[in-house]
Design a protein around this motif. Structure first.
Motif, PDB file in Angstrom:
ATOM      1  N   LYS A 107      26.883 -15.722  31.258  1.00 49.95           N
ATOM      2  CA  LYS A 107      26.021 -16.127  32.371  1.00 49.95           C
ATOM      3  C   LYS A 107      24.553 -16.161  31.960  1.00 49.95           C
ATOM      4  O   LYS A 107      23.799 -17.054  32.359  1.00 49.95           O
ATOM      5  N   CYS A 108      24.172 -15.183  31.142  1.00 50.28           N
ATOM      6  CA  CYS A 108      22.772 -15.084  30.728  1.00 50.28           C
ATOM      7  C   CYS A 108      22.446 -15.998  29.551  1.00 50.28           C
ATOM      8  O   CYS A 108      21.289 -16.087  29.132  1.00 50.28           O
ATOM      9  N   LYS A 181      20.532  -9.551  33.566  1.00 43.41           N
ATOM     10  CA  LYS A 181      19.205  -9.921  34.056  1.00 43.41           C
ATOM     11  C   LYS A 181      18.811  -8.957  35.159  1.00 43.41           C
ATOM     12  O   LYS A 181      19.537  -8.780  36.135  1.00 43.41           O
ATOM     13  N   GLU A 183      16.306  -7.285  38.150  1.00 40.79           N
ATOM     14  CA  GLU A 183      15.292  -7.570  39.157  1.00 40.79           C
ATOM     15  C   GLU A 183      14.496  -6.303  39.432  1.00 40.79           C
ATOM     16  O   GLU A 183      15.037  -5.189  39.386  1.00 40.79           O
ATOM     17  N   SER A 196      19.673  -8.933  44.899  1.00 42.96           N
ATOM     18  CA  SER A 196      19.173  -9.842  45.932  1.00 42.96           C
ATOM     19  C   SER A 196      19.760 -11.243  45.809  1.00 42.96           C
ATOM     20  O   SER A 196      19.757 -12.008  46.771  1.00 42.96           O
ATOM     21  N   SER A 197      20.264 -11.586  44.623  1.00 41.44           N
ATOM     22  CA  SER A 197      20.928 -12.874  44.434  1.00 41.44           C
ATOM     23  C   SER A 197      21.871 -12.765  43.243  1.00 41.44           C
ATOM     24  O   SER A 197      21.807 -11.809  42.459  1.00 41.44           O
ATOM     25  N   SER A 198      22.742 -13.753  43.094  1.00 37.38           N
ATOM     26  CA  SER A 198      23.706 -13.751  41.989  1.00 37.38           C
ATOM     27  C   SER A 198      23.024 -13.936  40.639  1.00 37.38           C
ATOM     28  O   SER A 198      23.655 -13.777  39.593  1.00 37.38           O
ATOM     29  N   GLU A 199      21.749 -14.247  40.665  1.00 39.03           N
ATOM     30  CA  GLU A 199      20.991 -14.418  39.425  1.00 39.03           C
ATOM     31  C   GLU A 199      20.837 -13.093  38.688  1.00 39.03           C
ATOM     32  O   GLU A 199      20.743 -13.059  37.456  1.00 39.03           O
ATOM     33  N   PHE A 200      20.819 -11.987  39.455  1.00 40.22           N
ATOM     34  CA  PHE A 200      20.541 -10.684  38.869  1.00 40.22           C
ATOM     35  C   PHE A 200      21.810  -9.845  38.735  1.00 40.22           C
ATOM     36  O   PHE A 200      22.767 -10.001  39.494  1.00 40.22           O
ATOM     37  N   ASP A 201      21.758  -8.932  37.750  1.00 40.07           N
ATOM     38  CA  ASP A 201      22.908  -8.072  37.473  1.00 40.07           C
ATOM     39  C   ASP A 201      22.622  -6.596  37.720  1.00 40.07           C
ATOM     40  O   ASP A 201      23.544  -5.809  37.936  1.00 40.07           O
TER      41      ASP A 201
END
Length: 252
Positions: A107-108, A181, A183, A196-201
């Protein structure tokens, strides 16, 4: 789990072989002071084997403790127990961690940003995690939605979160953590249930100089893997009241 040797070897590179040997000899000698408390029996019964004082793993962990717990020059590593549990439940946890590592790396677009980090708690909580894994916290601490772990250089923060047992020891968990990733989480993270979003792990208090790694309960089963239990004697802290001790952890 043997990857700790490769990653933590960076710690030893800042010291000469003579200095590492002196630290290792001094700490190994202290192991004779405290006889094996009952908690060690619990660790062994759950598949955590006490590793030899002369092993490279012991030397690296002891050196890291000596470098990052300078508030007390008398602090001693009394014992290190390594996770050698081959039960089905721990095999599932190890497999889930490996699968998650690959998924986060994909993903990253590179690495999964894995780190070794410290977790300090009461002996009762340590025992539960040793027996049931970190997922135990999801049921026992319903009002807490994440855990905080300390980077190696902020070992003291986790020591301060631990408690002294009946033998005068503190017990810390050295874990492998998939950060991916991160946040930035400002202030108290207890009200946040997940990234806060699927962008972060995972979460962190400061990207450039992290003091706290935050992993939400929803990710505990596959983002944190317990590798070692490190039992410490930290006599310097025993004479301080809690408020004074906590202030020590926020200097520097």
């Amino acid at each position: 789990m043997n990857q700790v040797v490769a990653e933590e070897h960076q710690v030893s590179e800042t010291m000469s072989s003579d200095e590492i040997s002196e630290i290792s000899d001094a700490m190994s000698g202290s192991n004779e002071i405290v006889s094996d408390p009952n908690c060690f029996q619990h660790f062994v019964a759950n598949g955590f084997c006490k590793i030899d004082q002369s092993s490279l793993e012991t030397c690296i962990i002891e050196t890291s403790v000596a470098q990052n717990l300078q508030v007390d020059k008398r602090a001693r590593v009394v014992a290190i127990h390594k996770n050698m549990n081959n039960s089905r439940s721990w095999q599932i946890r190890a497999h889930s961690f490996a699968v998650s590592m690959k998924a986060v790396a994909d993903k990253c677009g590179g690495g999964a940003n894995p780190k070794y980090a410290w977790y300090g708690a009461s002996l009762d909580e340590i025992r539960e995690i040793v027996t049931h894994g970190f997922s135990w916290r999801m049921k026992a601490a319903a009002d807490t939605h994440s855990i905080s772990l300390s980077p190696a250089k902020h070992l003291l923060d986790s020591v301060l979160r631990s408690t002294v047992d009946e033998s005068g020891l503190r017990h810390l968990l050295l874990c492998r953590v998939i950060l991916g990733k991160q946040e930035v989480v400002i202030g108290d993270s207890s009200d946040q249930f997940h990234p806060s979003s699927s962008e972060f792990d995972s979460g962190v208090d400061d990207i450039s100089a992290p003091r706290k790694y935050i992993v939400w309960n929803s990710r505990l089963n596959f983002s944190v893997f317990l590798c070692y239990i490190v039992s410490l004697d930290v006599p310097y802290l025993s004479g301080f009241k809690e408020a004074t001790i906590m202030s020590l952890g926020h200097h520097g």
